[in-house]
Scaffold this motif. Sequence first.
Motif, PDB file in Angstrom:
ATOM      1  N   ASN A 143       0.825  -1.196   0.000  1.00 31.29           N
ATOM      2  CA  ASN A 143       0.000   0.000   0.000  1.00 31.29           C
ATOM      3  C   ASN A 143       0.868   1.259   0.000  1.00 31.29           C
ATOM      4  OD1 ASN A 143      -2.135   1.920   1.989  1.00 31.29           O
ATOM      5  ND2 ASN A 143      -2.790   1.059   0.042  1.00 31.29           N
ATOM      6  N   TYR A 144       1.953   1.217   0.748  1.00 29.15           N
ATOM      7  CA  TYR A 144       2.917   2.332   0.735  1.00 29.15           C
ATOM      8  C   TYR A 144       3.449   2.553  -0.680  1.00 29.15           C
ATOM      9  CZ  TYR A 144       7.499   4.532   0.913  1.00 29.15           C
ATOM     10  OH  TYR A 144       8.585   5.338   0.652  1.00 29.15           O
ATOM     11  N   ALA A 145       3.833   1.475  -1.357  1.00 30.60           N
ATOM     12  CA  ALA A 145       4.392   1.592  -2.700  1.00 30.60           C
ATOM     13  C   ALA A 145       3.364   2.143  -3.682  1.00 30.60           C
ATOM     14  CB  ALA A 145       4.889   0.224  -3.175  1.00 30.60           C
ATOM     15  N   LEU A 146       2.130   1.645  -3.611  1.00 34.34           N
ATOM     16  CA  LEU A 146       1.092   2.117  -4.517  1.00 34.34           C
ATOM     17  C   LEU A 146       0.816   3.594  -4.303  1.00 34.34           C
ATOM     18  CD1 LEU A 146      -0.958   1.495  -6.707  1.00 34.34           C
ATOM     19  CD2 LEU A 146      -2.551   0.747  -4.929  1.00 34.34           C
ATOM     20  N   GLN A 147       0.707   4.013  -3.045  1.00 31.22           N
ATOM     21  CA  GLN A 147       0.494   5.428  -2.781  1.00 31.22           C
ATOM     22  C   GLN A 147       1.667   6.282  -3.270  1.00 31.22           C
ATOM     23  OE1 GLN A 147      -0.850   7.091   0.833  1.00 31.22           O
ATOM     24  NE2 GLN A 147      -2.715   5.882   0.928  1.00 31.22           N
ATOM     25  N   THR A 148       2.873   5.799  -3.069  1.00 29.69           N
ATOM     26  CA  THR A 148       4.053   6.541  -3.508  1.00 29.69           C
ATOM     27  C   THR A 148       4.032   6.758  -5.015  1.00 29.69           C
ATOM     28  OG1 THR A 148       5.386   5.685  -1.671  1.00 29.69           O
ATOM     29  CG2 THR A 148       6.572   6.553  -3.576  1.00 29.69           C
ATOM     30  N   VAL A 149       3.710   5.712  -5.748  1.00 29.51           N
ATOM     31  CA  VAL A 149       3.638   5.797  -7.204  1.00 29.51           C
ATOM     32  C   VAL A 149       2.549   6.770  -7.632  1.00 29.51           C
ATOM     33  CG1 VAL A 149       3.001   4.517  -9.289  1.00 29.51           C
ATOM     34  CG2 VAL A 149       4.633   3.535  -7.666  1.00 29.51           C
ATOM     35  N   LEU A 150       1.379   6.668  -7.028  1.00 30.00           N
ATOM     36  CA  LEU A 150       0.268   7.549  -7.395  1.00 30.00           C
ATOM     37  C   LEU A 150       0.586   9.011  -7.092  1.00 30.00           C
ATOM     38  CD1 LEU A 150      -2.765   5.397  -6.180  1.00 30.00           C
ATOM     39  CD2 LEU A 150      -2.035   5.797  -8.541  1.00 30.00           C
ATOM     40  N   LYS A 151       1.246   9.260  -5.966  1.00 32.08           N
ATOM     41  CA  LYS A 151       1.631  10.632  -5.626  1.00 32.08           C
ATOM     42  C   LYS A 151       2.633  11.182  -6.626  1.00 32.08           C
ATOM     43  CE  LYS A 151       0.717  10.087  -0.671  1.00 32.08           C
ATOM     44  NZ  LYS A 151       1.309   9.885   0.688  1.00 32.08           N
ATOM     45  N   ARG A 152       3.572  10.361  -7.063  1.00 28.34           N
ATOM     46  CA  ARG A 152       4.541  10.795  -8.070  1.00 28.34           C
ATOM     47  C   ARG A 152       3.880  11.086  -9.403  1.00 28.34           C
ATOM     48  NH1 ARG A 152       9.530   6.476  -6.973  1.00 28.34           N
ATOM     49  NH2 ARG A 152      10.138   7.299  -4.918  1.00 28.34           N
ATOM     50  N   MET A 153       2.742  10.449  -9.640  1.00 28.01           N
ATOM     51  CA  MET A 153       1.988  10.699 -10.866  1.00 28.01           C
ATOM     52  C   MET A 153       1.142  11.965 -10.759  1.00 28.01           C
ATOM     53  SD  MET A 153       0.739   6.763 -11.638  1.00 28.01           S
ATOM     54  CE  MET A 153      -0.307   7.211 -13.040  1.00 28.01           C
ATOM     55  N   GLY A 154       1.125  12.578  -9.566  1.00 24.23           N
ATOM     56  CA  GLY A 154       0.379  13.811  -9.375  1.00 24.23           C
ATOM     57  C   GLY A 154      -0.999  13.630  -8.771  1.00 24.23           C
ATOM     58  N   HIS A 155      -1.320  12.409  -8.324  1.00 27.85           N
ATOM     59  CA  HIS A 155      -2.630  12.131  -7.740  1.00 27.85           C
ATOM     60  C   HIS A 155      -2.621  12.332  -6.223  1.00 27.85           C
ATOM     61  CE1 HIS A 155      -3.934  10.687 -11.607  1.00 27.85           C
ATOM     62  NE2 HIS A 155      -3.007   9.736 -11.627  1.00 27.85           N
ATOM     63  N   GLU A 156      -3.813  12.285  -5.637  1.00 26.27           N
ATOM     64  CA  GLU A 156      -3.974  12.422  -4.189  1.00 26.27           C
ATOM     65  C   GLU A 156      -4.655  11.160  -3.653  1.00 26.27           C
ATOM     66  OE1 GLU A 156      -5.793  16.182  -3.003  1.00 26.27           O
ATOM     67  OE2 GLU A 156      -5.391  16.948  -5.019  1.00 26.27           O
TER      68      GLU A 156
END
Length: 358
Positions: free
Chosen positions: A20-33
Amino acid sequence: MKIAILTQPLRTNFGGILQNYALQTVLKRMGHEPITVDYDCVYPWWRWMLGYFKSLVMRTRHHIQYPHYGRSGQENLNRFIHEKITTTKPEVTITKELLESLHPDAILVGSDQVWSPWCNVPIKYLGNMFLDFWPDFPGKRVAYAASFGGGEWIYTPEQDKLCGELAKKFDAISVREASGVQLCKEYFGVEATHVLDPTLLLTARDYELLLPQQQNETNTLLAYVLDIFPEKVAFLEKVSKKYNLELKIKGANDDISWDDSIEGWLSDIRDAAMVVTDSFHGSVFAIQFHRPFLSIVNKRRGAERFISLLSKLDLEDRLVDDVTTYEPTDSAIDWNEVDTRLVKEREMSMEFLKEALG
Protein backbone atom coordinates in the motif's frame (compact mmCIF):
# COMPACT_ATOMS: atom_id res chain seq x y z
CA MET A 1 -7.14 13.24 -9.16
CA LYS A 2 -8.41 12.17 -5.73
CA ILE A 3 -8.16 8.39 -5.42
CA ALA A 4 -9.66 6.27 -2.64
CA ILE A 5 -7.85 2.95 -2.18
CA LEU A 6 -9.46 -0.24 -0.88
CA THR A 7 -7.09 -3.01 0.15
CA GLN A 8 -6.65 -5.66 2.80
CA PRO A 9 -6.49 -4.36 6.40
CA LEU A 10 -3.16 -2.79 7.39
CA ARG A 11 -2.43 -5.04 10.35
CA THR A 12 0.84 -6.75 11.29
CA ASN A 13 1.56 -7.73 7.70
CA PHE A 14 4.89 -6.33 6.50
CA GLY A 15 4.16 -7.02 2.82
CA GLY A 16 0.56 -5.81 3.04
CA ILE A 17 1.66 -2.50 4.52
CA LEU A 18 4.49 -2.05 2.02
CA GLN A 19 2.35 -2.79 -1.04
CA ASN A 20 0.00 0.00 0.00
CA TYR A 21 2.92 2.33 0.73
CA ALA A 22 4.39 1.59 -2.70
CA LEU A 23 1.09 2.12 -4.52
CA GLN A 24 0.49 5.43 -2.78
CA THR A 25 4.05 6.54 -3.51
CA VAL A 26 3.64 5.80 -7.20
CA LEU A 27 0.27 7.55 -7.39
CA LYS A 28 1.63 10.63 -5.63
CA ARG A 29 4.54 10.80 -8.07
CA MET A 30 1.99 10.70 -10.87
CA GLY A 31 0.38 13.81 -9.38
CA HIS A 32 -2.63 12.13 -7.74
CA GLU A 33 -3.97 12.42 -4.19
CA PRO A 34 -4.46 8.87 -2.85
CA ILE A 35 -6.03 7.98 0.49
CA THR A 36 -6.44 4.45 1.82
CA VAL A 37 -9.64 3.49 3.60
CA ASP A 38 -8.31 2.23 6.94
CA TYR A 39 -10.78 -0.47 7.83
CA ASP A 40 -10.71 -3.78 9.61
CA CYS A 41 -13.19 -6.28 10.90
CA VAL A 42 -13.96 -6.40 14.62
CA TYR A 43 -12.59 -9.56 16.19
CA PRO A 44 -14.95 -11.70 18.28
CA TRP A 45 -13.79 -12.50 21.82
CA TRP A 46 -12.79 -16.07 20.92
CA ARG A 47 -10.45 -14.82 18.16
CA TRP A 48 -8.75 -12.54 20.65
CA MET A 49 -8.37 -15.37 23.16
CA LEU A 50 -6.96 -17.67 20.47
CA GLY A 51 -4.36 -15.09 19.54
CA TYR A 52 -3.56 -14.43 23.19
CA PHE A 53 -2.89 -18.08 24.04
CA LYS A 54 -0.89 -18.50 20.86
CA SER A 55 1.29 -15.59 21.89
CA LEU A 56 1.90 -17.23 25.27
CA VAL A 57 2.90 -20.54 23.70
CA MET A 58 5.09 -18.88 21.06
CA ARG A 59 6.50 -16.37 23.59
CA THR A 60 5.54 -13.40 21.47
CA ARG A 61 3.57 -10.28 22.24
CA HIS A 62 -0.15 -10.22 21.59
CA HIS A 63 -1.12 -7.52 19.13
CA ILE A 64 -4.90 -7.66 18.93
CA GLN A 65 -6.52 -4.98 21.04
CA TYR A 66 -9.88 -6.24 22.29
CA PRO A 67 -12.56 -4.87 22.35
CA HIS A 68 -10.86 -2.18 20.22
CA TYR A 69 -11.38 -2.60 16.48
CA GLY A 70 -8.97 -5.06 14.96
CA ARG A 71 -5.95 -2.83 14.35
CA SER A 72 -2.64 -4.16 15.52
CA GLY A 73 -1.28 -2.73 18.72
CA GLN A 74 2.29 -2.97 17.39
CA GLU A 75 3.66 0.53 17.85
CA ASN A 76 6.34 0.52 15.16
CA LEU A 77 4.05 -0.72 12.42
CA ASN A 78 1.39 1.81 13.36
CA ARG A 79 4.05 4.54 13.31
CA PHE A 80 5.08 3.60 9.76
CA ILE A 81 1.45 3.59 8.60
CA HIS A 82 0.74 6.97 10.17
CA GLU A 83 3.93 8.57 8.85
CA LYS A 84 4.15 7.07 5.36
CA ILE A 85 0.59 6.27 4.26
CA THR A 86 -2.33 8.66 3.91
CA THR A 87 -5.37 7.00 5.48
CA THR A 88 -8.83 7.73 6.73
CA LYS A 89 -9.56 7.43 10.41
CA PRO A 90 -10.07 3.80 11.49
CA GLU A 91 -13.34 2.31 10.26
CA VAL A 92 -15.05 -1.04 10.87
CA THR A 93 -17.31 -0.85 7.82
CA ILE A 94 -17.06 0.61 4.33
CA THR A 95 -20.09 2.68 3.37
CA LYS A 96 -21.16 4.96 0.57
CA GLU A 97 -21.33 7.83 3.06
CA LEU A 98 -17.71 7.26 4.07
CA LEU A 99 -16.48 7.24 0.49
CA GLU A 100 -18.63 10.23 -0.46
CA SER A 101 -16.95 12.22 2.30
CA LEU A 102 -13.61 11.67 0.54
CA HIS A 103 -14.90 13.14 -2.76
CA PRO A 104 -12.94 10.63 -4.89
CA ASP A 105 -12.58 10.95 -8.64
CA ALA A 106 -11.63 7.28 -8.69
CA ILE A 107 -11.78 4.26 -6.43
CA LEU A 108 -8.85 1.88 -6.79
CA VAL A 109 -9.10 -1.67 -5.44
CA GLY A 110 -5.80 -3.44 -4.72
CA SER A 111 -3.38 -4.84 -4.28
CA ASP A 112 -3.00 -8.10 -2.38
CA GLN A 113 -5.69 -10.79 -2.04
CA VAL A 114 -8.59 -8.34 -2.24
CA TRP A 115 -10.62 -10.71 -4.42
CA SER A 116 -10.00 -13.84 -2.37
CA PRO A 117 -13.10 -15.13 -0.54
CA TRP A 118 -10.85 -16.58 2.18
CA CYS A 119 -9.42 -13.15 2.93
CA ASN A 120 -12.81 -11.39 2.96
CA VAL A 121 -15.06 -13.00 5.55
CA PRO A 122 -18.04 -12.61 5.73
CA ILE A 123 -19.28 -12.08 2.17
CA LYS A 124 -19.97 -8.38 2.73
CA TYR A 125 -16.23 -7.70 2.80
CA LEU A 126 -15.73 -9.45 -0.53
CA GLY A 127 -18.57 -7.42 -2.02
CA ASN A 128 -16.95 -4.25 -0.67
CA MET A 129 -13.91 -5.01 -2.83
CA PHE A 130 -16.18 -4.83 -5.88
CA LEU A 131 -17.79 -1.56 -4.65
CA ASP A 132 -21.18 -3.06 -3.77
CA PHE A 133 -21.71 -0.22 -1.29
CA TRP A 134 -21.79 2.33 -4.14
CA PRO A 135 -23.05 0.59 -7.29
CA ASP A 136 -23.72 3.88 -9.09
CA PHE A 137 -20.37 5.51 -8.29
CA PRO A 138 -19.88 8.13 -11.04
CA GLY A 139 -16.06 8.15 -11.09
CA LYS A 140 -13.48 5.70 -12.37
CA ARG A 141 -13.37 2.17 -10.95
CA VAL A 142 -9.97 0.54 -11.23
CA ALA A 143 -8.50 -2.69 -9.89
CA TYR A 144 -4.71 -2.75 -9.62
CA ALA A 145 -2.93 -6.07 -9.09
CA ALA A 146 -6.01 -7.64 -7.52
CA SER A 147 -5.42 -11.22 -6.43
CA PHE A 148 -7.86 -14.13 -6.18
CA GLY A 149 -5.39 -15.90 -3.90
CA GLY A 150 -4.90 -18.84 -6.25
CA GLY A 151 -5.54 -20.26 -9.68
CA GLU A 152 -8.70 -22.19 -8.83
CA TRP A 153 -12.22 -20.76 -8.74
CA ILE A 154 -13.57 -20.96 -5.17
CA TYR A 155 -16.42 -18.42 -5.27
CA THR A 156 -19.83 -19.66 -4.19
CA PRO A 157 -22.71 -19.18 -6.64
CA GLU A 158 -23.85 -16.22 -4.51
CA GLN A 159 -20.42 -14.61 -4.62
CA ASP A 160 -20.05 -15.41 -8.32
CA LYS A 161 -23.29 -13.62 -9.20
CA LEU A 162 -22.73 -10.58 -6.98
CA CYS A 163 -19.09 -9.97 -7.84
CA GLY A 164 -19.44 -10.80 -11.52
CA GLU A 165 -22.11 -8.16 -12.02
CA LEU A 166 -20.04 -5.56 -10.16
CA ALA A 167 -16.80 -6.43 -11.98
CA LYS A 168 -18.42 -5.51 -15.28
CA LYS A 169 -18.82 -1.94 -13.99
CA PHE A 170 -15.05 -1.47 -13.60
CA ASP A 171 -13.34 0.79 -16.11
CA ALA A 172 -10.04 -1.12 -15.93
CA ILE A 173 -8.98 -4.33 -14.21
CA SER A 174 -5.49 -5.68 -13.62
CA VAL A 175 -4.49 -8.76 -11.64
CA ARG A 176 -1.34 -9.84 -9.82
CA GLU A 177 -1.25 -13.43 -11.10
CA ALA A 178 -1.37 -14.67 -14.67
CA SER A 179 -4.17 -17.08 -13.72
CA GLY A 180 -6.30 -14.11 -12.67
CA VAL A 181 -6.57 -13.01 -16.31
CA GLN A 182 -8.28 -16.28 -17.22
CA LEU A 183 -10.45 -16.29 -14.09
CA CYS A 184 -11.75 -12.80 -14.88
CA LYS A 185 -12.55 -13.76 -18.45
CA GLU A 186 -14.12 -17.13 -17.71
CA TYR A 187 -16.19 -16.28 -14.63
CA PHE A 188 -16.76 -12.51 -14.77
CA GLY A 189 -16.74 -12.05 -18.54
CA VAL A 190 -14.26 -9.17 -18.33
CA GLU A 191 -10.78 -8.52 -19.67
CA ALA A 192 -7.87 -8.11 -17.26
CA THR A 193 -4.20 -7.18 -17.54
CA HIS A 194 -1.41 -9.01 -15.74
CA VAL A 195 0.74 -6.49 -13.79
CA LEU A 196 3.40 -6.38 -11.08
CA ASP A 197 2.70 -6.18 -7.37
CA PRO A 198 2.95 -2.50 -6.30
CA THR A 199 6.11 -3.21 -4.26
CA LEU A 200 7.92 -3.88 -7.54
CA LEU A 201 6.90 -0.55 -9.07
CA LEU A 202 9.50 1.06 -6.80
CA THR A 203 13.22 0.29 -6.92
CA ALA A 204 15.61 -0.95 -4.26
CA ARG A 205 16.88 2.62 -3.97
CA ASP A 206 13.40 3.81 -2.99
CA TYR A 207 13.37 1.35 -0.10
CA GLU A 208 16.95 2.13 0.88
CA LEU A 209 15.79 5.69 1.59
CA LEU A 210 13.51 4.32 4.31
CA LEU A 211 16.38 2.66 6.15
CA PRO A 212 18.44 4.49 8.76
CA GLN A 213 21.70 2.62 8.14
CA GLN A 214 23.85 1.58 5.19
CA GLN A 215 23.97 -2.06 4.18
CA ASN A 216 25.90 -4.25 6.59
CA GLU A 217 25.93 -7.72 5.08
CA THR A 218 25.87 -10.50 7.66
CA ASN A 219 26.63 -14.21 7.63
CA THR A 220 22.94 -14.90 8.14
CA LEU A 221 20.40 -17.07 6.42
CA LEU A 222 17.19 -15.15 7.04
CA ALA A 223 14.15 -17.43 7.09
CA TYR A 224 10.99 -15.33 6.97
CA VAL A 225 8.33 -17.96 7.55
CA LEU A 226 4.57 -17.55 7.69
CA ASP A 227 3.75 -21.20 8.42
CA ILE A 228 6.29 -23.09 10.48
CA PHE A 229 6.38 -26.89 10.88
CA PRO A 230 9.12 -29.45 11.68
CA GLU A 231 9.87 -30.44 8.09
CA LYS A 232 10.33 -26.81 7.13
CA VAL A 233 12.65 -26.17 10.09
CA ALA A 234 14.70 -29.23 9.12
CA PHE A 235 14.99 -27.86 5.58
CA LEU A 236 16.11 -24.45 6.84
CA GLU A 237 18.75 -26.07 9.02
CA LYS A 238 19.93 -28.15 6.06
CA VAL A 239 20.30 -25.09 3.83
CA SER A 240 22.08 -23.04 6.50
CA LYS A 241 24.51 -25.91 7.09
CA LYS A 242 25.21 -26.32 3.37
CA TYR A 243 26.16 -22.66 2.99
CA ASN A 244 27.74 -22.36 6.45
CA LEU A 245 25.34 -19.58 7.49
CA GLU A 246 23.80 -18.65 10.81
CA LEU A 247 20.08 -19.43 10.73
CA LYS A 248 17.70 -16.66 11.81
CA ILE A 249 14.00 -17.54 11.72
CA LYS A 250 11.56 -14.65 11.70
CA GLY A 251 7.79 -15.04 12.07
CA ALA A 252 4.84 -12.95 10.96
CA ASN A 253 1.53 -11.51 12.16
CA ASP A 254 0.86 -12.56 15.78
CA ASP A 255 4.39 -14.00 15.94
CA ILE A 256 6.25 -10.74 15.39
CA SER A 257 8.04 -9.21 18.35
CA TRP A 258 7.23 -5.90 20.01
CA ASP A 259 10.43 -4.36 18.65
CA ASP A 260 9.91 -5.36 15.02
CA SER A 261 9.47 -2.65 12.41
CA ILE A 262 9.10 -2.22 8.66
CA GLU A 263 12.57 -0.71 8.52
CA GLY A 264 14.05 -3.57 10.54
CA TRP A 265 12.36 -6.20 8.37
CA LEU A 266 13.67 -4.61 5.17
CA SER A 267 17.15 -4.27 6.68
CA ASP A 268 17.16 -7.95 7.70
CA ILE A 269 16.43 -8.98 4.11
CA ARG A 270 18.89 -6.52 2.57
CA ASP A 271 21.72 -7.51 4.93
CA ALA A 272 21.21 -11.29 4.84
CA ALA A 273 23.67 -13.49 3.01
CA MET A 274 20.66 -15.53 1.83
CA VAL A 275 16.88 -15.49 2.22
CA VAL A 276 14.56 -18.49 2.41
CA THR A 277 10.87 -17.67 2.70
CA ASP A 278 7.34 -18.94 2.16
CA SER A 279 6.14 -15.35 1.86
CA PHE A 280 5.37 -13.73 -1.49
CA HIS A 281 6.58 -10.33 -0.34
CA GLY A 282 9.58 -11.89 1.35
CA SER A 283 10.52 -13.17 -2.11
CA VAL A 284 9.82 -9.77 -3.66
CA PHE A 285 12.24 -7.95 -1.40
CA ALA A 286 14.94 -10.61 -1.76
CA ILE A 287 14.70 -9.84 -5.48
CA GLN A 288 14.68 -6.08 -4.89
CA PHE A 289 17.86 -6.25 -2.80
CA HIS A 290 19.57 -8.87 -5.01
CA ARG A 291 19.80 -11.46 -2.25
CA PRO A 292 20.30 -15.13 -3.10
CA PHE A 293 16.98 -16.71 -2.17
CA LEU A 294 14.67 -19.69 -2.21
CA SER A 295 10.88 -19.41 -2.26
CA ILE A 296 9.07 -22.23 -0.50
CA VAL A 297 5.75 -22.61 -2.30
CA ASN A 298 3.01 -21.86 0.21
CA LYS A 299 0.17 -23.93 -1.21
CA ARG A 300 -2.19 -23.19 1.67
CA ARG A 301 -1.92 -19.45 1.12
CA GLY A 302 -1.64 -19.63 -2.67
CA ALA A 303 1.15 -21.03 -4.85
CA GLU A 304 0.18 -19.19 -8.01
CA ARG A 305 1.59 -15.84 -6.86
CA PHE A 306 5.09 -17.35 -6.51
CA ILE A 307 4.93 -19.14 -9.85
CA SER A 308 3.50 -16.12 -11.66
CA LEU A 309 6.17 -13.69 -10.44
CA LEU A 310 9.23 -15.92 -10.70
CA SER A 311 8.31 -17.12 -14.19
CA LYS A 312 8.19 -13.49 -15.35
CA LEU A 313 11.76 -13.01 -14.11
CA ASP A 314 13.11 -16.41 -15.23
CA LEU A 315 13.66 -17.43 -11.62
CA GLU A 316 11.60 -20.63 -11.50
CA ASP A 317 14.65 -22.54 -10.27
CA ARG A 318 14.28 -20.64 -6.96
CA LEU A 319 10.97 -22.38 -6.24
CA VAL A 320 10.91 -25.09 -3.59
CA ASP A 321 7.82 -27.21 -4.10
CA ASP A 322 8.62 -29.86 -1.46
CA VAL A 323 11.03 -29.16 1.40
CA THR A 324 11.49 -32.89 2.05
CA THR A 325 12.93 -33.63 -1.40
CA TYR A 326 14.45 -30.35 -2.65
CA GLU A 327 18.23 -30.22 -2.96
CA PRO A 328 19.79 -26.71 -2.87
CA THR A 329 21.92 -25.83 -5.90
CA ASP A 330 24.98 -23.66 -6.27
CA SER A 331 23.69 -21.84 -9.36
CA ALA A 332 24.03 -18.07 -9.15
CA ILE A 333 21.30 -15.61 -10.09
CA ASP A 334 21.97 -13.38 -13.09
CA TRP A 335 20.79 -10.13 -11.54
CA ASN A 336 21.44 -8.14 -14.72
CA GLU A 337 18.96 -10.34 -16.58
CA VAL A 338 16.48 -10.13 -13.71
CA ASP A 339 16.69 -6.33 -13.64
CA THR A 340 16.26 -6.11 -17.41
CA ARG A 341 13.07 -8.16 -17.21
CA LEU A 342 11.88 -6.22 -14.17
CA VAL A 343 12.33 -2.85 -15.90
CA LYS A 344 10.23 -4.06 -18.82
CA GLU A 345 7.47 -5.40 -16.56
CA ARG A 346 7.54 -2.21 -14.48
CA GLU A 347 7.06 -0.07 -17.58
CA MET A 348 4.08 -2.16 -18.71
CA SER A 349 2.49 -1.99 -15.26
CA MET A 350 2.96 1.76 -15.04
CA GLU A 351 1.41 2.15 -18.47
CA PHE A 352 -1.69 0.34 -17.24
CA LEU A 353 -2.02 2.74 -14.30
CA LYS A 354 -1.56 5.80 -16.51
CA GLU A 355 -4.17 4.67 -19.01
CA ALA A 356 -6.62 3.49 -16.36
CA LEU A 357 -6.50 6.79 -14.48
CA GLY A 358 -6.03 9.05 -17.48
